[in-house]
Design an enzyme around this catalytic site. Sequence first.
Site, PDB file in Angstrom:
ATOM      1  N   SER A  89       6.929   5.714   1.492  1.00  0.00           N
ATOM      2  CA  SER A  89       7.428   6.635   0.764  1.00  0.00           C
ATOM      3  C   SER A  89       5.999   7.671   0.573  1.00  0.00           C
ATOM      4  O   SER A  89       5.736   8.236   1.657  1.00  0.00           O
ATOM      5  CB  SER A  89       7.749   6.251  -0.768  1.00  0.00           C
ATOM      6  OG  SER A  89       8.491   7.285  -1.471  1.00  0.00           O
TER       7      SER A  89
ATOM      8  N   ASP B  25      18.844   6.693   3.141  1.00  0.00           N
ATOM      9  CA  ASP B  25      17.778   6.839   1.999  1.00  0.00           C
ATOM     10  C   ASP B  25      18.532   7.547   1.013  1.00  0.00           C
ATOM     11  O   ASP B  25      18.832   8.866   1.395  1.00  0.00           O
ATOM     12  CB  ASP B  25      16.601   7.363   2.657  1.00  0.00           C
ATOM     13  CG  ASP B  25      15.243   7.272   1.712  1.00  0.00           C
ATOM     14  OD1 ASP B  25      15.519   7.438   0.575  1.00  0.00           O
ATOM     15  OD2 ASP B  25      14.193   7.318   2.237  1.00  0.00           O
TER      16      ASP B  25
ATOM     17  N   HIS C 273      15.992   3.492   0.704  1.00  0.00           N
ATOM     18  CA  HIS C 273      14.678   3.854   0.585  1.00  0.00           C
ATOM     19  C   HIS C 273      13.879   2.390   0.613  1.00  0.00           C
ATOM     20  O   HIS C 273      12.766   2.401   1.320  1.00  0.00           O
ATOM     21  CB  HIS C 273      14.484   4.487  -0.794  1.00  0.00           C
ATOM     22  CG  HIS C 273      12.828   5.211  -0.662  1.00  0.00           C
ATOM     23  ND1 HIS C 273      12.521   6.177   0.194  1.00  0.00           N
ATOM     24  CD2 HIS C 273      11.804   5.064  -1.500  1.00  0.00           C
ATOM     25  CE1 HIS C 273      11.251   6.385  -0.261  1.00  0.00           C
ATOM     26  NE2 HIS C 273      10.857   5.642  -1.185  1.00  0.00           N
TER      27      HIS C 273
END
Length: 799
Positions: free
Chosen positions: A664, A737, A771
Site C-alpha cells: 500500500s 482492490d 487490497h
Amino acid sequence: MKKTIFIFFLTLIFLSAIILAQEPYKLPPKEVIDIVNAPPPSQAFICPTGDTMLLVEYEAMPSIAYMAQPLLRIAGIRITPKYNARQVTTFYTGITIKGVKDGSTKRIALPEGAKFGFPRWSYDGQWFAFTRYADTGVELWVADVETGKAKALTDPIINATLSSGFTWLPDNRHLLVYTILENRGAPPEKPEVPIGPNIQETSGKFAKVWTYQDLLSTPYDEKLFEYYTTSQIVEIDVFSGNNKKIGTPGIYRYADPSPDGNLFLVYKIKKPFSYSVPYYYFTHTLEIWDRDGNLIHLLADLPLADEVPMRGVPTGPRSVEWRPFRPDTLIWVEALDDGDSEKKVPHRDKIMTLSAPFKEEAKEVLKIQHRYRGVAWLKPLGSAFVTEYDWKRRWRTTYLVDVDDTSKPPKKIFDLSIHDRYNDPGYPVFTVTHSGEYILLQDKDWIYLSGSGASPKGDKPFLDKINIKTMEKKRLFQCGEKSYERFLDFFGKSRKKIITSYESKTEPPNYYLYDLKSKKRKALSDYKDPTPQLAGMKKELIKYEREDGVPLSGTLYLPPDYKEGERLPLVIWAYPIEYSDPGTAGQVRGSPHRFTFFRGTSRLFFVTQGYAVLDGAQMPVVGDPKTMNDTLVEQIVASAKAAIDKLDSMGIIDPKRVGVGGHSYGAFMTTNLLAHCDLFASGIARSGAFNRTLTPFGFQSERRTLWEAPEIYFKVSPFMHAHKINEPILLIHGEADNNSGTFPIQSRRLFHALKGHGAIARLVMLPNESHGYRAKETILHVLAEMIEWFDKYVKNRKE
C-alpha cells in the site's frame, strides 16, 4: 509455404502471450508451505461477567474457489449473493466454553463442517449467538452457556449485508434480527440492451471527495442494491423461538434498542442513491420506533451527503446513540463548521440531546473546539468523558463533563499527540451492564486504564487505576522485561485477578488468570509453538539515527543458523508515517519480546531463505502537516540510508545486496526509493498507488489538491519518475482492490511505463483478491514470487 510458416510463428507468439499472461499458481519452498499450513491458535472471547470465555477456532485462509464465487461490488460494499451477506473471508469453525475459575470445558456440538461468524454474548453472559453460513444462506444460532447446547433459531433467511444480521435486546431473552423478505422472487436480471447512457451531473457545488471504489454505476446496480439490502426486522425469543415482525420492510443500517428495550433508534436508507459515494452517505432518516415498529418521532431526514469535504463530516445529526442510565434519552453531535475542517471557527461541533416523548426542541449540551471523537459514560448520572481531535496538529484531548449541568466547566483529563506513545495514558476499561449499556468500569472515583506502555526498550503493557477527582494514579500491573503480557479483562466482579495474554520470544501467546497480589499465573490455554523449526531465529530491536538527528528503529530478524560476522542479504520492509515533530517520530513502536508468527504473505518468510529482515523500519515524514510532503522523498531516502549504514556497521549485512519492499503506502515508498536513490538492488511493491494525479484531492494526510500543489504531486509520484527506476521491481496487486486510491490500474500503468523505459519488471495481478490477499493459493503464490524475485536480484545479485 511461407504463408504457412508465418501463420505458425504467429500462433506460437499468440500462445506464448497467453502463457505469459496467466500462469498456474506457484508454490514456495517446502519449509515455507509447512509454516503457512500450521493451524492458528484459537481466539478468546471473554463474557461480560468475566468468569467464562469462548475459545473460538477459525479457518485462516479460504480457498481461491471460494474467493472466485459470484460477488456484487456495489454501493461501497461487497455482497455474496449466495449468502445475501457481505463477503466474509474469515470463517469460524469450532467453539469451546471455558470456565475461568475451574478450567472446565464444554465443546459446542455443531453440524460437521460448519462455518459461522464470530459469536456475540448476551449482556448477562448466559447465552451467545452467531450466524451459520449454510449452503443456501445464513442461519441464526444460539447457545446456552450452562448446558453447552446450541440450536438454530432460523432457516437461512438472515440478511447480513448492512449489519451483522442480529443484535441482542436488553432483556437478554430476545434478538433483533434482519431477515430476507418472504417471497421476494428472483434477483433483477441484467438488461441485455441498455436503455440509454449512464449519466452523472454536478450542480456547481464543491465536492472534493475520496476516490471511492465499488460504487453504484448503473440503474441495474441500484436495483441489485435494493434487492439484496432490503430486510424485514424480526424479534425472536431465544427460549421458544417465537417471533414477530417489527415495522415494515426497508433498507436498514441498524435498529438500536433503547436501554429499557421499549424503543428503537432506526437508521433507514432511502432514495436517491449515489454513484459517487458509498451507501453510508446515501439519503436516510433517523427514526424512533416503539417496540411494535410504529413511528414515534422523526429525528432527522438527512439528504445525500456526496459533497462532504475532504476530512470533513456530514451536516446534521451524527454519532446518534442512546444515553446509558436513561431509558429513553438520545445524544448526538452536529457540525458547526458546515462539516468543513478547513474552516476557521471557534467551535467545530456541538453535542445535542433529546428525551421522550420527543416533543420538545433538542437541547444543546456542549460546544467542542475541535472535531468530536466519542463519549464514554461514567456511573454518576450525567458524567462522561468527551474526546475531541484536532487533525491539523494530530492532537487528542479528553474532558470530563457533566451533560446535565452545563454550568460546570469541562475538566481536561488527557491532552497529547496521537503519536506520543511514551506519554499515552492508555484507554479506559469498559464494562457492559446486564441491559447492554457500555460504560466505564468504575469503583467510586476510580477508573481503570489499559495501555501499551511504550518505552525506548519497547512496549511493556500496563493496567492503571486513576482517581478522576484527584488524578492520583496507581499501577496495578505491568509486563516484565523479557516478555509481552497484556491485560484482557478482570476476572468476575473482583479486582484482585485479571485475565491476560502472555508470550515471549520463544513462547506462543496463551491465556492466563493472573493474581495481582501474588503475581502468580494460572494457565487457561496451552497452545504450542506452531513452527518449532524457527525456534532459534534471532530477533533484536535496532536503534539508529537519521542524518538530520531523527532517532529511528526497526526489528531485526536473523536466521536460526546465523553465524556472527556473516554478511547476509537484507530485506527492508516499511510503511511511512507522518509526524508533526521529531520527538514522537523517533519513538520505539512494538516489542522485541513478542512471539513471532509467520502468517499470510509476511516478509518474515525471507528469514527461512537465509535473509536478514529489518521489519517495521521507521520511515517518518516529519514537518508541518500542510507541507511535509515537500520533503517526503528526501526523508525516506535518508531513513533508508541510515538503516543500511547501521546494519553494515554491525557487520551483519552486505550493503550491495539489499532489497526493499512495502504494501500500500509502503509500495508507494518502495517505488520512490528505487526512483530516487541507488541504495537497493531490487524492490517489491504490493498494492500501491504510484500516480498521485489519480488521487487529486489528497492522499494520506496531504491537504492540498493537485491543482493547489501540482509540483508536489508530480515530485512524489513514482509514475512520473519511471525512467529513473533502474533496479528490478516486482509489482503485485489484487485485481479486485477496493482500497480508496489503490486502483489496480495504478500497478498496470506503472508497469507499462517501466516497460516503455526498458526497466526490468514483473507485474502479478491476483484474481479475486482485494487490497489484502486472502486465498491460500494466492498467499503461497505471492510468497513464491517474492522469494524467487529477491533470490534472483538480491541474494544472487550479479554485479
